[in-house]
Design a protein around this motif. Structure first.
Motif, PDB file in Angstrom:
ATOM      1  N   ASP A   1       0.872  -1.172   0.000  1.00  0.00           N
ATOM      2  CA  ASP A   1       0.000   0.000   0.000  1.00  0.00           C
ATOM      3  C   ASP A   1       0.912   1.227   0.000  1.00  0.00           C
TER       4      ASP A   1
ATOM      5  N   CYS B   1       1.126   3.561  -9.319  1.00  0.00           N
ATOM      6  CA  CYS B   1      -0.149   3.823  -8.629  1.00  0.00           C
ATOM      7  C   CYS B   1      -0.743   5.173  -9.007  1.00  0.00           C
TER       8      CYS B   1
ATOM      9  N   SER C   1      -3.139   6.256  -5.946  1.00  0.00           N
ATOM     10  CA  SER C   1      -3.998   5.343  -5.168  1.00  0.00           C
ATOM     11  C   SER C   1      -3.141   4.467  -4.253  1.00  0.00           C
ATOM     12  N   ASP C   2      -3.809   3.651  -3.434  1.00  0.00           N
ATOM     13  CA  ASP C   2      -3.067   2.811  -2.476  1.00  0.00           C
ATOM     14  C   ASP C   2      -2.298   1.706  -3.200  1.00  0.00           C
ATOM     15  N   ARG C   3      -2.882   1.194  -4.291  1.00  0.00           N
ATOM     16  CA  ARG C   3      -2.130   0.221  -5.119  1.00  0.00           C
ATOM     17  C   ARG C   3      -2.602   0.351  -6.560  1.00  0.00           C
TER      18      ARG C   3
ATOM     19  N   ASP D   1      -4.254   0.706 -10.080  1.00  0.00           N
ATOM     20  CA  ASP D   1      -5.631   0.585 -10.603  1.00  0.00           C
ATOM     21  C   ASP D   1      -6.730   0.779  -9.564  1.00  0.00           C
ATOM     22  N   ASP D   2      -6.382   1.173  -8.321  1.00  0.00           N
ATOM     23  CA  ASP D   2      -7.437   1.521  -7.348  1.00  0.00           C
ATOM     24  C   ASP D   2      -7.792   2.993  -7.513  1.00  0.00           C
ATOM     25  N   ALA D   3      -8.861   3.430  -6.805  1.00  0.00           N
ATOM     26  CA  ALA D   3      -9.280   4.841  -6.854  1.00  0.00           C
ATOM     27  C   ALA D   3      -8.248   5.708  -6.129  1.00  0.00           C
TER      28      ALA D   3
ATOM     29  N   HIS E   1      -3.393   9.147  -0.223  1.00  0.00           N
ATOM     30  CA  HIS E   1      -2.349   8.363  -0.886  1.00  0.00           C
ATOM     31  C   HIS E   1      -1.542   9.192  -1.872  1.00  0.00           C
TER      32      HIS E   1
END
Ligand SMILES: COc1ccc(S(=O)(=O)N2Cc3cc(C#N)ccc3N(Cc3cncn3C)C[C@H]2Cc2ccccc2)cc1
Ligand SMILES: [Zn+2]
Length: 312
Positions: free
Chosen positions: A224, A256, A265-267, A269-271, A276
């Motif tokens: 993360d 990210c 994002s946190d990792r 392809d996340d929002a 972050h």
């Protein structure tokens, strides 16, 4: 991957700062002052702090101050140590710490120290090593560390050290990267890092790096971006940052990014979110990514801001 879309991230922060009524902003309005600190410090590291109207921000921050001297997460909210630190950090960014009544704020903080040296976050009494860090960091920035019992505060933090070299939120609690950052940061600020087993803790911390290059917060967890701060700043403070692959971590953080709309994002392809985006940019700053201002690993503020406070 590739490179940091700095302009996009600055634009993303500036638009989020303006939004107030969308769902994310409403959900986060109780910690808006934290969000302001994350966003503004990101802008400063990117060299874009001049893009905001500092007078408006400073008067809003001061409107979050409670009569007790502490700060709430927004106007009219109850005071808490976490928000009080964010208020001080925001004012430090603008070289406006003198807008504060340092005596009144440090009295509020000192009343939250318990007999055993620990700190409660607010009047409801929850104890956590996070609050030890926030109290010590706040008082150091105000040059009011003499208002608390530093020896007992340090003794309490050491009592939260585990056999794995890490630290938890209270004595005997499991080691977690967030709490390790808080304990190491507090010990660094008070000049007490000699109590830490740097090789044992350094090993626990470097084991947080997974094959993607990212860092997780505990064994077996997913990487993360925000741990790029909690783990990395701790490794730097105990002089063991060479035990991780810095380039692979840089690549993970760059992976990210939302390079179209900005934000991190946190990792992958996340929002994206402000939290972050800040910890990603701050992590890259700790990794000496070109074009970013250096950030102090203990105070989580740009080095030029810290120098202005302590070396002027
Ligand atoms: C999206 O669900 C959430 C969940 C919790 C929170 S929270 O309690 O207010 N908070 C701040 C936070 C802010 C944002 C943003 N914008 C996003 C996440 C996030 N987390 C959650 C998180 C981050 N990495 C993984 N996780 C699960 C940390 C948390 C605790 C924290 C507060 C202050 C300083 C450091 C840490 C906010 C949103
Ligand atoms: Zn995170």
């Amino acid at each position: 991957m590739g490179e940091l879309a700095a302009e996009k991230h600055a634009k993303y922060i500036l638009t989020v700062e303006k939004k107030k009524d969308d769902i994310e902003s409403v959900l986060m309005e109780h910690l808006r002052i934290n969000g302001a600190y994350w966003g503004l410090t990101t802008l400063d590291i990117l060299g874009k702090l001049a893009a905001v109207d500092q007078e408006t921000i400073i008067s809003w921050v001061m409107s979050c101050q409670h009569e007790s001297g502490g700060f709430g997460g927004n106007e009219g909210h109850d005071p808490h140590l976490l928000y009080t630190l964010s208020a001080i950090q925001i004012l430090a960014l603008f070289n406006k710490i003198d807008a504060l009544d340092a005596e009144k704020v440090s009295t509020y903080i000192s009343t939250l120290q318990n007999e055993d040296g620990s700190f409660s976050g607010d009047k409801w009494g929850e104890i956590d090593t996070r609050f030890s860090y926030v109290a010590i960091c706040s008082l150091a920035l105000l040059k009011q560390l003499d208002k608390i019992n530093v020896e007992k505060a340090v003794k309490y933090i050491i009592s939260c050290k585990n056999l794995d070299g890490g630290f938890g939120c209270t004595p005997g609690a499991e080691s977690h990267a967030g709490q390790i950052f808080c304990c190491i940061g507090a010990l660094a600020i008070t000049g007490c890092l000699h109590y830490v087993d740097k090789d044992l803790l350094g090993w626990w911390l470097c084991e947080r790096q997974v094959k993607s290059g990212g860092l997780n917060g505990r064994p077996e967890k997913l990487p993360d971006v925000c741990y790029s701060w909690w783990v990395l700043s701790s490794l730097i403070m105990i002089d063991r940052v060479h035990w991780i692959d810095k380039q692979k971590l840089v690549d993970f953080i760059l992976d990210c990014q939302d390079k179209e709309n900005g934000g991190i994002s946190d990792r992958p392809d996340d929002a994206v979110d402000v939290f972050h985006t800040y910890f990603g940019v701050a992590g890259l700053s700790l990794l000496e990514y070109p074009g970013l201002k250096a950030i102090d690993p203990a105070y989580a503020l740009p080095v030029d801001v810290i120098d202005r406070i302590f070396l002027h």
